[in-house]
Design a protein around this motif. Structure first.
Motif, PDB file in Angstrom:
ATOM      1  N   UNK A  46      58.719  21.598  74.664  1.00  0.00           N
ATOM      2  CA  UNK A  46      58.134  22.731  73.932  1.00  0.00           C
ATOM      3  C   UNK A  46      59.218  23.500  73.181  1.00  0.00           C
ATOM      4  N   UNK A  47      60.355  23.689  73.819  1.00  0.00           N
ATOM      5  CA  UNK A  47      61.477  24.368  73.164  1.00  0.00           C
ATOM      6  C   UNK A  47      61.886  23.601  71.911  1.00  0.00           C
ATOM      7  N   UNK A  48      61.991  22.298  72.026  1.00  0.00           N
ATOM      8  CA  UNK A  48      62.345  21.481  70.847  1.00  0.00           C
ATOM      9  C   UNK A  48      61.264  21.578  69.782  1.00  0.00           C
ATOM     10  N   UNK A  49      60.007  21.696  70.192  1.00  0.00           N
ATOM     11  CA  UNK A  49      58.879  21.739  69.261  1.00  0.00           C
ATOM     12  C   UNK A  49      58.822  23.028  68.459  1.00  0.00           C
ATOM     13  N   UNK A  50      59.273  24.134  69.028  1.00  0.00           N
ATOM     14  CA  UNK A  50      59.216  25.416  68.315  1.00  0.00           C
ATOM     15  C   UNK A  50      59.885  25.301  66.939  1.00  0.00           C
ATOM     16  N   UNK A  51      60.919  24.500  66.833  1.00  0.00           N
ATOM     17  CA  UNK A  51      61.602  24.330  65.545  1.00  0.00           C
ATOM     18  C   UNK A  51      60.714  23.652  64.505  1.00  0.00           C
ATOM     19  N   UNK A  52      59.666  22.969  64.938  1.00  0.00           N
ATOM     20  CA  UNK A  52      58.706  22.366  64.005  1.00  0.00           C
ATOM     21  C   UNK A  52      57.828  23.416  63.335  1.00  0.00           C
ATOM     22  N   UNK A  53      57.807  24.619  63.860  1.00  0.00           N
ATOM     23  CA  UNK A  53      56.935  25.665  63.340  1.00  0.00           C
ATOM     24  C   UNK A  53      57.562  26.448  62.192  1.00  0.00           C
ATOM     25  N   UNK A  54      58.811  26.135  61.836  1.00  0.00           N
ATOM     26  CA  UNK A  54      59.469  26.873  60.759  1.00  0.00           C
ATOM     27  C   UNK A  54      58.809  26.618  59.413  1.00  0.00           C
ATOM     28  N   UNK A  55      58.498  25.367  59.128  1.00  0.00           N
ATOM     29  CA  UNK A  55      57.900  25.058  57.826  1.00  0.00           C
ATOM     30  C   UNK A  55      56.587  25.814  57.615  1.00  0.00           C
ATOM     31  N   UNK A  56      55.618  25.737  58.518  1.00  0.00           N
ATOM     32  CA  UNK A  56      54.385  26.489  58.274  1.00  0.00           C
ATOM     33  C   UNK A  56      54.581  28.006  58.322  1.00  0.00           C
ATOM     34  N   UNK A  57      55.538  28.471  59.088  1.00  0.00           N
ATOM     35  CA  UNK A  57      55.765  29.918  59.159  1.00  0.00           C
ATOM     36  C   UNK A  57      56.367  30.442  57.863  1.00  0.00           C
ATOM     37  N   UNK A  59      56.414  28.691  54.848  1.00  0.00           N
ATOM     38  CA  UNK A  59      55.830  28.176  53.617  1.00  0.00           C
ATOM     39  C   UNK A  59      54.321  28.309  53.508  1.00  0.00           C
ATOM     40  N   UNK A  60      53.673  28.829  54.535  1.00  0.00           N
ATOM     41  CA  UNK A  60      52.239  29.096  54.480  1.00  0.00           C
ATOM     42  C   UNK A  60      52.006  30.555  54.847  1.00  0.00           C
ATOM     43  N   UNK A  61      50.971  31.140  54.299  1.00  0.00           N
ATOM     44  CA  UNK A  61      50.615  32.508  54.680  1.00  0.00           C
ATOM     45  C   UNK A  61      49.685  32.524  55.891  1.00  0.00           C
ATOM     46  N   UNK A  62      49.123  31.356  56.226  1.00  0.00           N
ATOM     47  CA  UNK A  62      48.277  31.225  57.407  1.00  0.00           C
ATOM     48  C   UNK A  62      48.596  29.906  58.090  1.00  0.00           C
ATOM     49  N   UNK A  63      48.894  29.964  59.366  1.00  0.00           N
ATOM     50  CA  UNK A  63      49.196  28.789  60.170  1.00  0.00           C
ATOM     51  C   UNK A  63      48.009  28.585  61.102  1.00  0.00           C
ATOM     52  N   UNK A  64      47.264  27.517  60.880  1.00  0.00           N
ATOM     53  CA  UNK A  64      46.084  27.216  61.694  1.00  0.00           C
ATOM     54  C   UNK A  64      46.494  26.314  62.848  1.00  0.00           C
ATOM     55  N   UNK A  65      46.652  26.903  64.019  1.00  0.00           N
ATOM     56  CA  UNK A  65      47.053  26.133  65.200  1.00  0.00           C
ATOM     57  C   UNK A  65      45.960  25.154  65.629  1.00  0.00           C
ATOM     58  N   UNK A  66      44.747  25.379  65.168  1.00  0.00           N
ATOM     59  CA  UNK A  66      43.651  24.465  65.488  1.00  0.00           C
ATOM     60  C   UNK A  66      43.824  23.097  64.852  1.00  0.00           C
ATOM     61  N   UNK A  67      44.584  23.018  63.776  1.00  0.00           N
ATOM     62  CA  UNK A  67      44.813  21.739  63.110  1.00  0.00           C
ATOM     63  C   UNK A  67      46.211  21.184  63.371  1.00  0.00           C
ATOM     64  N   UNK A  68      47.035  21.955  64.080  1.00  0.00           N
ATOM     65  CA  UNK A  68      48.406  21.530  64.358  1.00  0.00           C
ATOM     66  C   UNK A  68      48.403  20.403  65.387  1.00  0.00           C
ATOM     67  N   UNK A  69      49.167  19.383  65.139  1.00  0.00           N
ATOM     68  CA  UNK A  69      49.255  18.230  66.038  1.00  0.00           C
ATOM     69  C   UNK A  69      50.588  18.276  66.788  1.00  0.00           C
ATOM     70  N   UNK A 109      49.625  35.102  58.973  1.00  0.00           N
ATOM     71  CA  UNK A 109      48.623  35.062  60.046  1.00  0.00           C
ATOM     72  C   UNK A 109      48.690  33.734  60.778  1.00  0.00           C
ATOM     73  N   UNK A 110      48.389  33.790  62.069  1.00  0.00           N
ATOM     74  CA  UNK A 110      48.180  32.579  62.844  1.00  0.00           C
ATOM     75  C   UNK A 110      46.723  32.600  63.298  1.00  0.00           C
ATOM     76  N   UNK A 111      46.036  31.503  63.029  1.00  0.00           N
ATOM     77  CA  UNK A 111      44.624  31.421  63.381  1.00  0.00           C
ATOM     78  C   UNK A 111      44.349  30.153  64.189  1.00  0.00           C
ATOM     79  N   UNK A 112      43.183  30.151  64.804  1.00  0.00           N
ATOM     80  CA  UNK A 112      42.672  28.946  65.446  1.00  0.00           C
ATOM     81  C   UNK A 112      41.156  29.018  65.312  1.00  0.00           C
ATOM     82  N   UNK A 113      40.600  28.032  64.637  1.00  0.00           N
ATOM     83  CA  UNK A 113      39.157  28.016  64.428  1.00  0.00           C
ATOM     84  C   UNK A 113      38.656  29.217  63.659  1.00  0.00           C
ATOM     85  N   UNK A 114      39.450  29.705  62.714  1.00  0.00           N
ATOM     86  CA  UNK A 114      39.052  30.847  61.896  1.00  0.00           C
ATOM     87  C   UNK A 114      39.277  32.202  62.543  1.00  0.00           C
TER      88      UNK A 114
END
Length: 168
Positions: A46-57, A59-69, A109-114
């Motif tokens: 999980x610690x290693x994975x947090x670095x994967x969240x930089x791009x959506x944080x 470069x996007x104004x909304x990060x939908x965790x519901x679609x994150x793989x 914003x961070x959303x999940x399912x709207x």
């Protein structure tokens, strides 16, 4: 100026993250201090994975965790987790280096399912809380997992108790 200060902290703390991940013996990966907690390997992944969240944080104004793989990868060996960390870290560093100060106060914003998971806030606040502080929190948990399992941990902000006793 904002991005430069974030980049300095990012690089410094990446070294601390690298130290703690490299301190995990393969024999500790399945350990969990309590049955409901993540194993050491899951937490490290999980610690290693947090670095994967930089791009959506950044470069996007909304990060939908519901679609994150989430793909934890092969966590059967510490070397695999460290390799994933290094890859994700390099990508995150490139994203941060490309960030612009003028975008740091844009609402994010961070959303999940709207539904909002976090209240909308300026991107700079999200970077500090969601990316940086979140990571530090989990590193602290990882230190406790290792200590509870009887393993040594590296000093992150100075010598550990054990290291300080050896110097006397």
């Amino acid at each position: 100026m904002i991005v430069q200060s974030l980049l300095g902290e990012f690089m410094h703390e990446a070294e601390n993250t690298r130290k703690i991940l490299n301190a995990i013996p393969d024999s500790a990966l399945e350990y969990r201090p309590q049955p409901h907690l993540w194993s050491t390997g899951q937490l490290a992944s999980h610690i290693a994975e947090v670095y994967n969240w930089y791009d959506p944080t950044f470069n996007l104004d909304e990060f939908d965790m519901g679609t994150y793989k989430y793909d934890k990868g092969d966590i059967s060996k510490t070397a695999n987790i460290v390799a994933r960390f290094e890859e994700n870290l390099d990508n995150a560093r490139k994203v941060l280096e490309g960030a612009k100060d003028e975008n740091m106060m844009t609402t994010w914003r961070m959303t999940m399912g709207g539904q909002d998971i976090f209240p909308a806030m300026p991107r700079a606040v999200v970077v500090r809380g969601f990316l940086f502080n979140h990571l530090y929190h989990h590193r602290g948990e990882l230190v406790m997992h290792l200590r509870a399992g009887g393993h040594r941990v590296p000093g992150l902000y100075g010598p550990t108790y054990e290291e300080s006793q050896q110097q006397q």
